[in-house]
Design a protein around this motif. Sequence first.
Motif, PDB file in Angstrom:
ATOM      1  N   PHE A 426       8.069 -15.311  22.087  1.00 21.29           N
ATOM      2  CA  PHE A 426       7.567 -16.064  23.201  1.00 21.29           C
ATOM      3  C   PHE A 426       8.883 -16.434  23.947  1.00 21.29           C
ATOM      4  N   GLN A 427       9.803 -16.801  23.238  1.00 24.33           N
ATOM      5  CA  GLN A 427      10.726 -17.426  24.082  1.00 24.33           C
ATOM      6  C   GLN A 427      11.757 -16.380  24.608  1.00 24.33           C
ATOM      7  N   SER A 428      11.850 -15.180  24.034  1.00 23.85           N
ATOM      8  CA  SER A 428      12.610 -14.176  24.436  1.00 23.85           C
ATOM      9  C   SER A 428      11.820 -13.550  25.901  1.00 23.85           C
ATOM     10  N   ALA A 429      10.713 -13.675  25.972  1.00 23.82           N
ATOM     11  CA  ALA A 429       9.683 -13.412  27.070  1.00 23.82           C
ATOM     12  C   ALA A 429      10.139 -14.364  28.379  1.00 23.82           C
ATOM     13  N   LYS A 430      10.058 -15.586  27.682  1.00 20.14           N
ATOM     14  CA  LYS A 430      10.358 -16.514  28.893  1.00 20.14           C
ATOM     15  C   LYS A 430      11.970 -16.667  29.311  1.00 20.14           C
ATOM     16  N   HIS A 431      12.841 -16.180  28.388  1.00 25.52           N
ATOM     17  CA  HIS A 431      14.104 -15.836  28.806  1.00 25.52           C
ATOM     18  C   HIS A 431      14.182 -14.847  29.891  1.00 25.52           C
ATOM     19  N   ASP A 432      13.391 -13.544  29.684  1.00 29.84           N
ATOM     20  CA  ASP A 432      13.455 -12.509  30.561  1.00 29.84           C
ATOM     21  C   ASP A 432      12.907 -13.051  32.028  1.00 29.84           C
ATOM     22  N   LEU A 433      12.119 -13.937  31.948  1.00 30.71           N
ATOM     23  CA  LEU A 433      11.407 -14.425  33.104  1.00 30.71           C
ATOM     24  C   LEU A 433      12.268 -15.551  33.617  1.00 30.71           C
ATOM     25  N   GLN A 434      13.188 -15.995  33.153  1.00 25.80           N
ATOM     26  CA  GLN A 434      13.956 -17.367  33.549  1.00 25.80           C
ATOM     27  C   GLN A 434      13.322 -18.433  33.601  1.00 25.80           C
ATOM     28  N   TYR A 435      12.319 -18.567  32.405  1.00 30.77           N
ATOM     29  CA  TYR A 435      11.640 -19.775  32.561  1.00 30.77           C
ATOM     30  C   TYR A 435      10.948 -20.317  33.851  1.00 30.77           C
ATOM     31  N   SER A 436      10.589 -19.557  34.412  1.00 33.64           N
ATOM     32  CA  SER A 436      10.181 -19.629  35.907  1.00 33.64           C
ATOM     33  C   SER A 436       9.117 -20.871  35.921  1.00 33.64           C
ATOM     34  N   ASN A 437       8.068 -20.570  35.601  1.00 34.21           N
ATOM     35  CA  ASN A 437       6.723 -21.438  35.669  1.00 34.21           C
ATOM     36  C   ASN A 437       6.095 -21.152  34.221  1.00 34.21           C
ATOM     37  N   GLU A 438       4.590 -21.786  34.243  1.00 33.16           N
ATOM     38  CA  GLU A 438       3.940 -21.941  33.338  1.00 33.16           C
ATOM     39  C   GLU A 438       3.156 -20.645  32.810  1.00 33.16           C
ATOM     40  N   ASP A 449      16.297  -2.030  33.100  1.00 39.07           N
ATOM     41  CA  ASP A 449      17.210  -2.136  34.010  1.00 39.07           C
ATOM     42  C   ASP A 449      17.819  -0.668  34.564  1.00 39.07           C
ATOM     43  N   ASP A 450      18.657  -1.048  35.423  1.00 38.88           N
ATOM     44  CA  ASP A 450      19.336   0.310  36.246  1.00 38.88           C
ATOM     45  C   ASP A 450      20.004   1.125  35.153  1.00 38.88           C
ATOM     46  N   GLU A 451      20.328   0.805  33.891  1.00 36.47           N
ATOM     47  CA  GLU A 451      21.021   1.428  32.979  1.00 36.47           C
ATOM     48  C   GLU A 451      20.138   1.675  31.784  1.00 36.47           C
ATOM     49  N   THR A 452      18.807   1.558  32.190  1.00 39.16           N
ATOM     50  CA  THR A 452      17.660   2.081  31.038  1.00 39.16           C
ATOM     51  C   THR A 452      17.826   0.982  29.914  1.00 39.16           C
ATOM     52  N   ARG A 453      18.099  -0.120  29.941  1.00 43.09           N
ATOM     53  CA  ARG A 453      18.140  -1.010  28.755  1.00 43.09           C
ATOM     54  C   ARG A 453      17.050  -1.818  28.846  1.00 43.09           C
ATOM     55  N   PHE A 454      16.587  -2.071  27.578  1.00 47.38           N
ATOM     56  CA  PHE A 454      15.225  -2.821  27.373  1.00 47.38           C
ATOM     57  C   PHE A 454      15.492  -4.240  27.817  1.00 47.38           C
ATOM     58  N   SER A 455      14.545  -4.868  28.182  1.00 46.64           N
ATOM     59  CA  SER A 455      14.336  -6.480  28.384  1.00 46.64           C
ATOM     60  C   SER A 455      14.553  -7.085  27.105  1.00 46.64           C
ATOM     61  N   GLU A 456      14.734  -8.578  27.142  1.00 49.39           N
ATOM     62  CA  GLU A 456      15.068  -9.486  25.773  1.00 49.39           C
ATOM     63  C   GLU A 456      13.712  -9.231  24.931  1.00 49.39           C
ATOM     64  N   PHE A 457      12.868  -9.176  25.474  1.00 49.97           N
ATOM     65  CA  PHE A 457      11.439  -8.976  25.118  1.00 49.97           C
ATOM     66  C   PHE A 457      11.299  -8.049  24.076  1.00 49.97           C
ATOM     67  N   LEU A 458      11.576  -7.026  24.564  1.00 49.29           N
ATOM     68  CA  LEU A 458      11.316  -5.453  23.948  1.00 49.29           C
ATOM     69  C   LEU A 458      12.606  -5.360  22.912  1.00 49.29           C
ATOM     70  N   SER A 459      13.657  -5.984  23.261  1.00 48.85           N
ATOM     71  CA  SER A 459      14.660  -5.794  22.229  1.00 48.85           C
ATOM     72  C   SER A 459      14.639  -6.604  21.102  1.00 48.85           C
ATOM     73  N   THR A 460      13.935  -7.788  21.268  1.00 50.12           N
ATOM     74  CA  THR A 460      13.585  -8.497  20.036  1.00 50.12           C
ATOM     75  C   THR A 460      12.401  -8.038  19.249  1.00 50.12           C
ATOM     76  N   LEU A 461      11.404  -7.612  19.824  1.00 46.73           N
ATOM     77  CA  LEU A 461      10.448  -6.765  19.312  1.00 46.73           C
ATOM     78  C   LEU A 461      10.796  -5.427  18.439  1.00 46.73           C
ATOM     79  N   ILE A 462      11.777  -4.728  18.889  1.00 41.71           N
ATOM     80  CA  ILE A 462      12.290  -3.811  18.059  1.00 41.71           C
ATOM     81  C   ILE A 462      13.163  -4.352  17.119  1.00 41.71           C
ATOM     82  N   LYS A 463      13.902  -5.306  17.147  1.00 42.55           N
ATOM     83  CA  LYS A 463      14.753  -6.107  16.074  1.00 42.55           C
ATOM     84  C   LYS A 463      13.623  -6.506  14.868  1.00 42.55           C
ATOM     85  N   GLN A 464      12.446  -6.887  15.390  1.00 42.31           N
ATOM     86  CA  GLN A 464      11.595  -7.416  14.291  1.00 42.31           C
ATOM     87  C   GLN A 464      10.847  -6.275  13.641  1.00 42.31           C
TER      88      GLN A 464
END
Length: 546
Positions: A426-438, A449-464
Amino acid sequence: MTTQTNLNNNPSLYTDHYLSEIDDDLTSINDFDLLKFQLIRQRQILFSFIELLIKTELSYENIVLRIDYENLLNKQNQLNNEYNLLKNEYQHLGQTCLYLINKTHDLIDERNKYYNEWQTNKSLLTPRPDWDKVSNVIDGGIERWKILSNEKSSEQLVDILIKEIINENQIEKINEQDYFDAIGDDLLVLPFLRMPKNTRIFNRRMRRRMTGLLIKEIWTDKIRDSEDHILRNLSRTKEYNSPELSSPVLSPLLQTTHSPSDNNTNQNNKTLADHVAAYFEKRFNSHTIAIEMGYNLNDACQRYRNSERINLFWGIITGQIEEMVYHHQMKSISQLLQHLIKMKKLFSIQQESLPLKARKAIVSEPTSPLAVIANRRLSSLSLFSMKEHQESKVLHHQFVMTNEQFLEALKIFYPNKTSSQIDELFQSAKHDLQYSNESIEFSLLFMEDDETRFSEFLSTLIKQINQEKFFYVEQIKQILLGYPLITVSQFCRAIYMIDPNIDQNELHRYIQWVFSIKNFHSLQQIKPLDLEDLLRRLENCACFKH
């Protein structure tokens, strides 16, 4: 007789004066009437005394003894003293509380003041950069960057970054040549690198973004090729063996993103390296250019080995990592996205909302009556592609959840994850969205992204996913400790002990990868494997608890 006659003739003898002269000793009275009268008289006196005793007891019933009175008085004085002490302490605490409340209000006012100043200066002053992004571009990754940036100021970090860039350019300038030398055409050489020695191959100096896009194209073509192979097999099965097979069977296979699992054995054991060679030949329609792209891909993968996705791709090509590791990651991501879309549709039903039990049943027990009813209510709802979502503002709202809904969806889809793991996602998802709102627009979490890198959320998922795999391997290690050489039967027993729900095909896939064999069958004689080698092979396998 004479006495009786006297009493009857003279009643005054029964008076009090006369009776008072009679002794208490009634035995001296010979007249029974006199005796009877005297007994009645004595009884009246007795009753009067008894009545007096009862009145006395009732009168003095509530009278407290003096010693008890003094004890109660001392107790009262003691309680009064304690009450006065507590009262004084309470008043002191009340004054302290009022003081703290006033200080809190002062701190809040001061905080608001600084916040307003920060908001004002935010648009005027240069913001502090996110230095962690540097770890993606320097050699050594995040671990080396943490060592370089430890306790350094912003100015020092800029100097370090400039130095790293200069050193990298110097290394490239020294080591990079305009041409590669071919390494030969032996069978031990990767198929897309097979070229006679003394052949010069042009160095395109492929950059990270181009490398990532090329790898993505290779995977897409590999998956498409696997799907076509499945389609052809199912078509032959429908034609010759199973006339009852219909298109709904094909639909899930064709609609599931990154669905190939163990198709390598079905496609004449074609490896990813073989596919890369065939893909380059097909795309560029030139053997020379295909070999040139192969050497440049090899060079780029070596230079950008700090990228997790590039490193995974190269590990699969060289046979160090099982291809199913990539497919398992992509399948997990695809299933999570599909689950979030389905949960969004469940949450969107306003008038006829589904209870929590129905939502869980759809995920955990899809064939249960409750899940069937819930899915029937969703049958009228249509799915939208990501392209339509990006082009439509209406569909943009279809992929937005509140924080509570997103957390609930994660807990339902991952019932075995701990609360800390769910919170990390959840925190990694909020980090990707820059904690914009609720709210959370979860479709943005699944973009690259432009270099085909995953978001923080997906990187956390793969790490788990990797952490769960390492825990799985560690459990197997604890069972097999003490055996220097591990046979297939011992390995199978260890797997069944920690994963009794694994099916036969998955177990055979484990055996084929760990023991480096093809088309395993139970009667096959397989050489035992050293425990350390077995664990190392297992760590590079797509193994997980079923």
